[in-house]
Design a protein around this motif. Structure first.
Motif, short mmCIF file in Angstrom:
data_model
loop_
_atom_site.label_atom_id
_atom_site.label_comp_id
_atom_site.label_asym_id
_atom_site.label_seq_id
_atom_site.Cartn_x
_atom_site.Cartn_y
_atom_site.Cartn_z
N TYR A 286 87.19 60.92 57.26
CA TYR A 286 87.40 60.72 55.82
C TYR A 286 87.32 62.02 55.02
O TYR A 286 87.40 62.01 53.81
CB TYR A 286 86.37 59.72 55.24
N ASP A 287 87.16 63.15 55.72
CA ASP A 287 87.04 64.43 55.02
C ASP A 287 88.25 65.33 55.18
O ASP A 287 88.37 66.34 54.50
CB ASP A 287 85.81 65.19 55.54
N GLN A 328 82.83 54.67 58.85
CA GLN A 328 82.03 55.88 58.88
C GLN A 328 80.69 55.63 59.57
O GLN A 328 80.06 54.59 59.38
CB GLN A 328 81.78 56.32 57.43
N LEU A 339 81.83 58.67 50.23
CA LEU A 339 83.25 58.89 50.50
C LEU A 339 83.81 59.89 49.50
O LEU A 339 83.50 59.82 48.30
CB LEU A 339 84.02 57.58 50.37
N PRO A 340 84.66 60.82 49.95
CA PRO A 340 85.37 61.66 48.98
C PRO A 340 86.24 60.79 48.08
O PRO A 340 86.83 59.80 48.53
CB PRO A 340 86.22 62.57 49.87
N ASP A 342 89.10 61.24 46.82
CA ASP A 342 90.54 61.26 47.08
C ASP A 342 90.87 61.01 48.55
O ASP A 342 91.95 61.36 49.02
CB ASP A 342 91.14 62.60 46.64
N TRP A 343 89.95 60.38 49.28
CA TRP A 343 90.18 60.26 50.72
C TRP A 343 91.40 59.39 51.05
O TRP A 343 92.03 59.59 52.10
CB TRP A 343 88.94 59.70 51.42
N TYR A 344 91.78 58.45 50.17
CA TYR A 344 92.95 57.62 50.46
C TYR A 344 94.21 58.47 50.58
O TYR A 344 95.17 58.06 51.24
CB TYR A 344 93.14 56.55 49.39
N TYR A 346 94.75 60.79 52.43
CA TYR A 346 95.02 61.07 53.84
C TYR A 346 95.82 59.94 54.49
O TYR A 346 96.42 60.14 55.56
CB TYR A 346 93.71 61.28 54.60
#
Length: 975
Positions: A286-287, A328, A339-340, A342-344, A346
Motif C-alpha cells: 500500500y506504499d 495489511q 493507509l496512505p 492516495d493509495w488507491y 496504485y
C-alpha cells in the motif's frame, strides 16, 4: 439532571453519568461513564459505521419520583435515576427489555487530540439485561460453529489468532422486539444466558459503556432499524450474483484464459474470474505501486489495454476480472498502520485495463481461511476492532466510483459492523457453513458466501443457493470440468438454474439494500410465530419464494401449500417430512404456493441478452405478490431513481387462479422499450379456460417453436402451462391473466405428479410390499403426505418391473383392493364414499396406460382421506393418539393415560398403534422426544431447557436416555 437539544444527562448518587440521546423515533444512544465528559464523535460514529440521522427527532421527558421517561412516538426509555438502570418500552407501552442490575462502569476513556486514547480504565464496564422465558436472541455476526440462536452462548467480539471469527458484529436481535448494538471498537464479550440462563451479560475491559438500543416489530423490522442506523448494504453489480471462479494461486494468464474458456465450451454460465495476490510482481504494501508478474501475466507496456490483452480476451468472452489483495499486516502490539491517503492510485492502472473488482485476502490460513491476527498480550486487547478490510473496502469503493462511475465487486474474509456498506463477505471451507451465511444475514450483513464444496452433491446444492456463489481453487484444482460426470451434470443443472433466477435474486438484493432483509433468510425471520420453524437450522428461505434445505434428509414445511421444485409434488403444511432426493437434485428445494418467480432465458453470463423477454413462473395454491426491480446493473444510477419497478400480484380463490402484471414504473439507461412475458403456470391439472385481459385464448398442442398469437399450451409431462404475452406499446393498465380450474382441481392439487416424471429414489430400498404397508398406515392415520408420497414410490417400483398394459391393470387392481379394504374398515364401500360423484366412478374403471392408472389411484387415495376427515372416522384412533403425543410432547406420556383419554383399553390401543405405525407406543414417544431434543440442542437450547421441553423432570436421567439413544451426550451434541 441536565439536558441539551439532543440529549439528556443524569448523574446518579454513586457518581454514574448517564447520557440518553434519541437519534430516531425507535432508537436511543445510551452512554455511561464516571467523568461526565462524553467525547464526540462516539466510537462507531468516528469510524464511519454509524451516521447521525439528518432528520430531527421529537421527544420528551417525564419525571415521576426516581423514574424518568425519555419518550418518542415509537418507543421510550425509563431510567431509574438512583441506580442508573433502564428499561425499554415499545410503542404500545409494552416492556421489551430491562437491565436487571445497575450497570458497572470504570473511570471511562478520555480521548486526546485526534481521537487517541488519553486515559483508560482498568476495570472497564459490565451491564446485563433480563431474558424472558421464551426469548430468543440472534445476531453477533459470524462466530464459528455456534447455532443461529445465541441464547446459551458466550461470544467474544474480537479478531484473534485461533479464534475462527470472520465478522464479529456486536449486535443482539431479540424475538421480543428489541435490538442492541454496542458502541465500541474495543474487545468485549457477550454472555447470552450461558452463565445465567435468564440474563444476557456484556463486559468490556476498557472504555465507557455505550450502546444503541432500538425497538421494532419482529426480527425483520429490527434488521431494518439496524440498517437505518449503520447504513444500507452495498448493492453488488448484477453479474456478481452469478457465478465466481477463483483460479489456482500458481495460475498464469494462459491458464486463466483456459479455465474461463472451459466454462464456455461446456455451456456452464459464469461471470467472474478471480486471481490470487500472486498476480503481482511483488507483495503489495500500500506504499508503492505494483505491476503484473512479468512471467505469469506478461502484458506489453507499449499496448497495455485493448481486446488483444488477456483482460480484453476475458471481456470479449463475457468475463469480469477481480484481483486479490493481501490485507495489511498488523504492526507491533497489534496496532494497524495507517493507509496512505492516495493509495488507491496504485490500483487505477489495473481498473483502466478492465479490472472490475478486488478480493481482499489474509496471509494466515485458518481452516482454509484467515483471521486478522493480533498479539496475545494485553495491549492487543485495546486495539480498534474495525478491521483493515473496512478501510480498504471503503477506499476501493469510493475510488472506483470516482474513476469509473460503476459499482465494483469487493469481497473480504473479515469485517466488523458496517462492512456491509462497502463489501461482500466470504469464507473458506468450514463445518456447518450455512450457519455462517444465515448468521451474518441475521447480523445486518446480507452478502455472505462460503466457498462451494464442489465434490459433493449437497455442497453444490448449498453453494448455488447463497447470496452469491463462488468456486475457489486457491491452492487446489477445483474447476467443475474436473468433476466426475454425475457431479458435472449436477453442477451444470444448478449453474443454469442460478442464472435463470438472476432477476429474482437481483430483486431480493434490492430489498436487502433497502431494508436489511437478507437474500438467504433464516426461518425465524420469515416464520417467527411458528415454534417448530424457528428451531430449523438446516433450511431457510431464499428470497420470498424458495425454501432451501441443506445437509439434511428431513424438511419442515410451514403452514400453506408447497411445491417440490424437483418433482412437482405438492405438500400441505405444517408438515415435517422425510425427503428422498431425486437424481437431478443435490438437496431439497420447495416453492411456496402463490410464489411469483421472474426468470431469464438460459444465458452464459449476465448481460449477454437484453432483458426484453422474461419468463414469469407462477405457482398456484395461494396468494402472493412480488416486485421486480431492474436497473442498468452496473452504476449507481439506481440511487438517483434510474430504475424500474414492476409489481405482480396473484390471487387464488380455489376456482380461478389469477395474476396481475403491473406497468413498469420508472426508467433506466438502455431499458428495453417493450417487454414480452413468457408465462409458465405450474399446475398438475389442465385449466378449462385461460383468459388474458378478459379475452379467452385458445389451446394449441405446443408443437410450434413460437406459439401462435392468443394461444396457450399445456405440457402434461412437465405439469406446466405456457403462454407468451407480448407487450403493447399503448398499454395503459395492468395485464390480467386468469386460469379457470377444471372440476377435478381439489384432489388433483393434493396428488403428486405422474410417476414417469418421478423416478424412484435410489436411496429408498423398500420392497413394493413394504411400501404397501406404509400406504395403508397413511390411509389409516389420514396422512395425505404419507399416503400419496408412498403411493408414488410404490407405483415407480411396480413400473420399473414392467409397464405393459396387462401389468398396469394388474397393479392398479391390486392397489384398489387395498382401497376397498380401507373403505370397509370405515364401514363404507368405495361407491358409497363417491356419493354419486360421476368423476370418481370414471376413476374406478381400469385404465390402459400407466399415467392414467397412477392419476386414478392418487385421486381415489386422496378422496378416501378427505372422506375420513370429513366424517370424523371413528377408526382413526391412531391419528388421535399421535396428535396427543405431538401436542403434549413436553409431558410424561403413558400408554394408559392416552388410552383413558380416548376411552379405550390400553391393550387395544397398543395393538392398534403397533399395527398402524409399526412401532410400539413407548418407542414412538421416545423417538419423537429424542428428535425434538436434538433439534432444540442444535438450535442453541440449554440441556436443562431441552429436558424440560421434552417432558423429562430429571435432567440427569434425560442425559442418560439421550446418550443411549444418540450415542453422544446432549453437551456433545450442542458443541
Amino acid at each position: 439532571m441536565s439536558s441539551t437539544r439532543a440529549a439528556v444527562v443524569v448523574q446518579t448518587p454513586n457518581g454514574l453519568h448517564v447520557c440518553i440521546e434519541p437519534i430516531a423515533p425507535h432508537t436511543f444512544h445510551v452512554r455511561l461513564n464516571r467523568t461526565g465528559r462524553f467525547e464526540e464523535p462516539a466510537p462507531l460514529a468516528r469510524l464511519g459505521v454509524v451516521a447521525p440521522s439528518p432528520l430531527p427527532v421529537c421527544w420528551e421527558t417525564k419525571t415521576r419520583g426516581e423514574e424518568m421517561d425519555v419518550s418518542t412516538d415509537s418507543a421510550s426509555i425509563r431510567l431509574d435515576r438512583h441506580s442508573g438502570q433502564l428499561s425499554l418500552y415499545g410503542e404500545a407501552g409494552t416492556l421489551l427489555t430491562r437491565q436487571n442490575r445497575p450497570p458497572r462502569v470504570g473511570c471511562g476513556t478520555l480521548s486526546g487530540p485526534g481521537g487517541a486514547a488519553a486515559g483508560t480504565s482498568e476495570d472497564g464496564f459490565e451491564t446485563q439485561f433480563a431474558l424472558a422465558a421464551e426469548e430468543r436472541i440472534y445476531g453477533l455476526g459470524d462466530q464459528h460453529d455456534t447455532p443461529l440462536m445465541k441464547r446459551g452462548c458466550k461470544i467474544s467480539i474480537c479478531f484473534h489468532v485461533g479464534k475462527e471469527v470472520h465478522a464479529p458484529v456486536p449486535l443482539l436481535l431479540s424475538s421480543e422486539g428489541w435490538g442492541l448494538l454496542m458502541d465500541t471498537d474495543r474487545r468485549h464479550e457477550f454472555d447470552v444466558g450461558s452463565s445465567s440462563p435468564d440474563v444476557v451479560r456484556i463486559r468490556g475491559r476498557r472504555g465507557e459503556l455505550a450502546f444503541y438500543l432500538f425497538a421494532s416489530d419482529g426480527l425483520a423490522g429490527l434488521l431494518q432499524k439496524y440498517s437505518e442506523l449503520t447504513g444500507p448494504a452495498a448493492l453488488l453489480p448484477v453479474w456478481a450474483y452469478g457465478l465466481a471462479y477463483n483460479c489456482n494461486q500458481q495460475t498464469t494468464a494462459r491458464d486463466m484464459l483456459e479455465d474461463a474458456l472451459k466454462f464456455r465450451r461446456e455451456g456452464i454460465p459464469c461471470d467472474m474470474i478471480g486471481l490470487e495476490p500472486t498476480w503481482m510482481d511483488r507483495p503489495f504494501d500500500y506504499d508503492a505501486p505494483v505491476d503484473w508478474h512479468p512471467d505469469r501475466f506478461y502484458n506489453p507496456q507499449w499496448l497495455p489495454q485493448g481486446a488483444h490483452t488477456f483482460m480484453g480476451a476475458l471481456h470479449t468472452a463475457g468475463f469480469k476480472l477481480t484481483l486479490g489483495l493481501y490485507l495489511q499486516d498488523n504492526g507491533e502490539a497489534g496496532q494497524q498502520r495507517n493507509l496512505p491517503e492516495d493509495w488507491y492510485n496504485y490500483l487505477k492502472p489495473f481498473v483502466a485495463q478492465g479490472v472490475l473488482g478486488f478480493n481482499l485476502c489474509t496471509k494466515i490460513p485458518v481452516r482454509e481461511m484467515a483471521n486478522v491476527p493480533v498479539a496475545a498480550d494485553d495491549s492487543a486487547l485495546d486495539t480498534e476492532n474495525l478491521p483493515h478490510s473496512t478501510l480498504v473496502g471503503r477506499s476501493i469503493r469510493e475510488g472506483f466510483a470516482t474513476q469509473t462511475g460503476q459499482r465494483p465487486m469487493i469481497y473480504t474474509p473479515v469485517g466488523y459492523t458496517g462492512i456491509q456498506k462497502y463489501a461482500a463477505v466470504w469464507s473458506g471451507g468450514r463445518t456447518r457453513a450455512h450457519l455462517s451465511v444465515l448468521g451474518l444475514g441475521l447480523s445486518g450483513i446480507p452478502h455472505m458466501a462460503v466457498d462451494m464444496e464442489l465434490h459433493t452433491a449437497a455442497g453444490i446444492h448449498f453453494g448455488f443457493f447463497q447470496p452469491w456463489s463462488k468456486v475457489n481453487s486457491w491452492a487446489y484444482w477445483r474447476h467443475p470440468l474436473l468433476l466426475d460426470p454425475e457431479l458435472l451434470r449436477l453442477f451444470k443443472t444448478y449453474a443454469k438454474l442460478r442464472y435463470r433466477l438472476l432477476p429474482y435474486i437481483y430483486s431480493a438484493a434490492h430489498v436487502a439494500s433497502r431494508t436489511g432483509l437478507p437474500i438467504a433468510r433464516a426461518m425465524p425471520l420469515v416464520f417467527p410465530d411458528d415454534p417448530h420453524a424457528v428451531t430449523q437450522q438446516n433450511q431457510y428461505m431464499f428470497g420470498d419464494a424458495f425454501l432451501v434445505a441443506v445437509f439434511t434428509d428431513r424438511v419442515y414445511l410451514p403452514a400453506g401449500e408447497w411445491h417440490d421444485y424437483w418433482t412437482g409434488e405438492k405438500f400441505a403444511g405444517p408438515a415435517d417430512i422425510p425427503y428422498h432426493l431425486p437424481k437431478q437434485a443435490g438437496g431439497p428445494l420447495f416453492v411456496r404456493a402463490g410464489a411469483i418467480v421472474p426468470m431469464w432465458p438460459d444465458t452464459e453470463y449476465a448481460g449477454q441478452r437484453p432483458p426484453d423477454r422474461l419468463e414469469l413462473h407462477l405457482y398456484p395454491g395461494g396468494d402472493g405478490e412480488c416486485t421486480l426491480y431492474e436497473d442498468d446493473g452496473r452504476t449507481y444510477g439506481y440511487l438517483h431513481g434510474e430504475m424500474a419497478e414492476t409489481s405482480i400480484v396473484c390471487r387464488d380463490d380455489g376456482r380461478v387462479f389469477s395474476a396481475e402484471i403491473g406497468l413498469r414504473i420508472g426508467r433506466y439507461p438502455d431499458m428495453p422499450e417493450r417487454r414480452a412475458w413468457d408465462v409458465v403456470l405450474h399446475t398438475l391439472d389442465k385449466p378449462s379456460a385461460v383468459k388474458v385481459d378478459g379475452q379467452s385464448w385458445r389451446e394449441t398442442n405446443g408443437s410450434h417453436k413460437e406459439p401462435p398469437p392468443a394461444s396457450w399450451s399445456y405440457y402434461r409431462k412437465t405439469g406446466t402451462l405456457r403462454l407468451l404475452v407480448p407487450d403493447a406499446a399503448e398499454r395503459q393498465a395492468s395485464l390480467r391473466l386468469e386460469f379457470v380450474r377444471s372440476d377435478g382441481r381439489e384432489v388433483q392439487r393434493m396428488s403428486g405428479r405422474r410417476q414417469r416424471s418421478l423416478p424412484c429414489p435410489s436411496s429408498d430400498r423398500r420392497t413394493a410390499g413394504e411400501l404397501e404397508k406404509d400406504i395403508e398406515v397413511g390411509l389409516a392415520t389420514e396422512s395425505t403426505v404419507k399416503a400419496l408420497s408412498t403411493l408414488e414410490r410404490w407405483w415407480a417400483v411396480r413400473m420399473a418391473e414392467s409397464d405393459s398394459v396387462e401389468d398396469v391393470r394388474e397393479h392398479w387392481l391390486a392397489m384398489n383392493g387395498l382401497f376397498v379394504r380401507t373403505a370397509e374398515r370405515k364401514g363404507r364401500t368405495l361407491h358409497e364414499i363417491a356419493g354419486g360423484d360421476p368423476l370418481l366412478r370414471t376413476r374406478l374403471q381400469p385404465p390402459d396406460n400407466a399415467e392414467d392408472a397412477y392419476s386414478s389411484l392418487a385421486f381415489i387415495a386422496a378422496r378416501l382421506i378427505e372422506y375420513g376427515k370429513r366424517r370424523g372416522d371413528p377408526h382413526g384412533i391412531v391419528r388421535q393418539a399421535t396428535d396427543i403425543i405431538m401436542s403434549e410432547i413436553d409431558q410424561e406420556l403413558s400408554l394408559q393415560a392416552v388410552a383413558d383419554r380416548l376411552h379405550l383399553s390400553s391393550s387395544y390401543l397398543s395393538r392398534k398403534f403397533k399395527h398402524v405405525i409399526g412401532l410400539a407406543f413407548s418407542d414412538y414417544v421416545l423417538e419423537k422426544k429424542m428428535e425434538l431434543a436434538k433439534e432444540l440442542l442444535l438450535a442453541g437450547s440449554t440441556v436443562a431447557a431441552s429436558a424440560e421441553q421434552t417432558g423429562f423432570k430429571d435432567t440427569s436421567y434425560f442425559i442418560r436416555v439421550f446418550r443411549k439413544y444418540w450415542g453422544v451426550t446432549p453437551g456433545e451434541m450442542r458443541s
